[in-house]
Motif scaffolding. Structure first.
Motif, PDB file in Angstrom:
ATOM      1  N   GLU A 157       0.830  -1.203   0.000  1.00  0.00           N
ATOM      2  CA  GLU A 157       0.000   0.000   0.000  1.00  0.00           C
ATOM      3  C   GLU A 157       0.868   1.259   0.000  1.00  0.00           C
ATOM      4  O   GLU A 157       1.944   1.281   0.581  1.00  0.00           O
ATOM      5  N   VAL A 187       2.158   4.891   1.151  1.00  0.00           N
ATOM      6  CA  VAL A 187       2.296   5.511   2.472  1.00  0.00           C
ATOM      7  C   VAL A 187       2.163   7.020   2.301  1.00  0.00           C
ATOM      8  O   VAL A 187       2.815   7.620   1.440  1.00  0.00           O
ATOM      9  N   VAL A 213       1.896   9.840   9.675  1.00  0.00           N
ATOM     10  CA  VAL A 213       2.308   8.838   8.684  1.00  0.00           C
ATOM     11  C   VAL A 213       1.341   7.667   8.755  1.00  0.00           C
ATOM     12  O   VAL A 213       1.098   7.125   9.842  1.00  0.00           O
ATOM     13  N   ARG A 214       0.809   7.261   7.587  1.00  0.00           N
ATOM     14  CA  ARG A 214      -0.096   6.108   7.587  1.00  0.00           C
ATOM     15  C   ARG A 214      -0.166   5.480   6.203  1.00  0.00           C
ATOM     16  O   ARG A 214       0.108   6.123   5.192  1.00  0.00           O
ATOM     17  N   MET A 215      -0.510   4.215   6.209  1.00  0.00           N
ATOM     18  CA  MET A 215      -0.769   3.492   4.974  1.00  0.00           C
ATOM     19  C   MET A 215      -2.123   3.911   4.416  1.00  0.00           C
ATOM     20  O   MET A 215      -3.071   4.135   5.162  1.00  0.00           O
ATOM     21  N   VAL A 217       6.479   2.011   8.347  1.00  0.00           N
ATOM     22  CA  VAL A 217       5.668   3.109   8.871  1.00  0.00           C
ATOM     23  C   VAL A 217       6.228   3.608  10.196  1.00  0.00           C
ATOM     24  O   VAL A 217       6.307   4.823  10.437  1.00  0.00           O
TER      25      VAL A 217
END
Length: 240
Positions: A127, A129, A136-138, A192
């Motif tokens: 996925e 980012v 910060v996240r997917m 992550v």
């Protein structure tokens, strides 16, 4: 590989960009990872992918996918249409080799600078980012089968989904060689978490900042790569 994976310019259309390719075998550039980005009338379109297999056969497939993408990016109406072109090209490649198990995972994106949105189709790939507002996240959306296996799906094709991407945001695309890199204890590289440790709660980084950090941080986690690594980071240009 240098001829196929052409250097990504600092600016492509309405985005800033940075990329990196690291082969698993020192002293060689031969591998099955790929990336590219193009500025088109529909927006900036990019691909990051990973071909099944290694060595020169994988390089042949990389060449086929990139050649098809570089045409479809300018000609296809939307992102699923780009994916459909790649699916057909990979099917022909499988017949020519022949290889009934030929496929490639890939993520395709399209950035619309007017709407400040990025559209994504994910074909069995890691996925994207997002680094945004100090977080910060997917980014997760409807999955699709890897390119070359699309004929096994009951649906008509991949579902494109969108997310806001504006000034100060960085979108990172990587291959699984990065997230599956192990340390001496067998622990995967915590992508992550490492990005959060470096960038969370701080001023917005640029694409080169993110790529350079990963390029220096990964060797601290693992000394021996068992798979190639490719990454592409983009950010809306400050003047858009």
């Amino acid at each position: 590989m240098r001829a196929l994976l052409r250097p990504v310019p600092h600016q492509v259309g309405h985005v800033l960009a940075a990329s990196l390719y690291r082969p698993s075998e020192a002293g060689t550039m031969v591998g099955g990872d790929l990336f590219d980005i193009r500025a088109t009338r529909a927006g900036e379109r990019a691909i990051v992918g990973d071909v099944r297999g290694k060595g020169l056969p994988a390089v042949r497939t990389v060449a086929a996918i990139l050649g098809s993408f570089r045409e479809a990016a300018y000609e296809a109406e939307d992102l699923p249409a780009v994916a459909a072109r790649l699916e057909r090209r990979l099917a022909r490649e499988a017949e020519e080799i022949p290889d009934e198990e030929l496929f490639a995972t890939a993520v395709l994106i399209e950035y619309d600078s007017l709407a400040h949105r990025v559209t994504v189709t994910n074909h069995g790939h890691v996925e994207p980012v997002l680094i945004s507002c100090g977080e910060v996240r997917m980014l997760e959306g409807p999955p699709a089968l890897p390119l070359g296996l699309g004929g096994l799906a009951a649906a008509d094709g991949p579902v494109a989904w969108s997310h806001r991407l504006t000034r100060g945001d960085v979108l990172l695309l990587v291959t699984d060689g990065l997230v599956e890199a192990r340390d001496t204890s067998g622990v995967f590289y915590p992508l992550v978490d490492r990005l959060r440790h470096r960038f969370e709660g701080r001023a917005a980084p640029g694409p080169a900042d993110v790529v350079n950090f990963l390029n220096t941080d990964l060797p601290r986690h693992t000394r021996n790569l068992h798979d190639d690594i490719a990454m592409l980071a983009i950010a809306p240009h400050s003047h858009t």
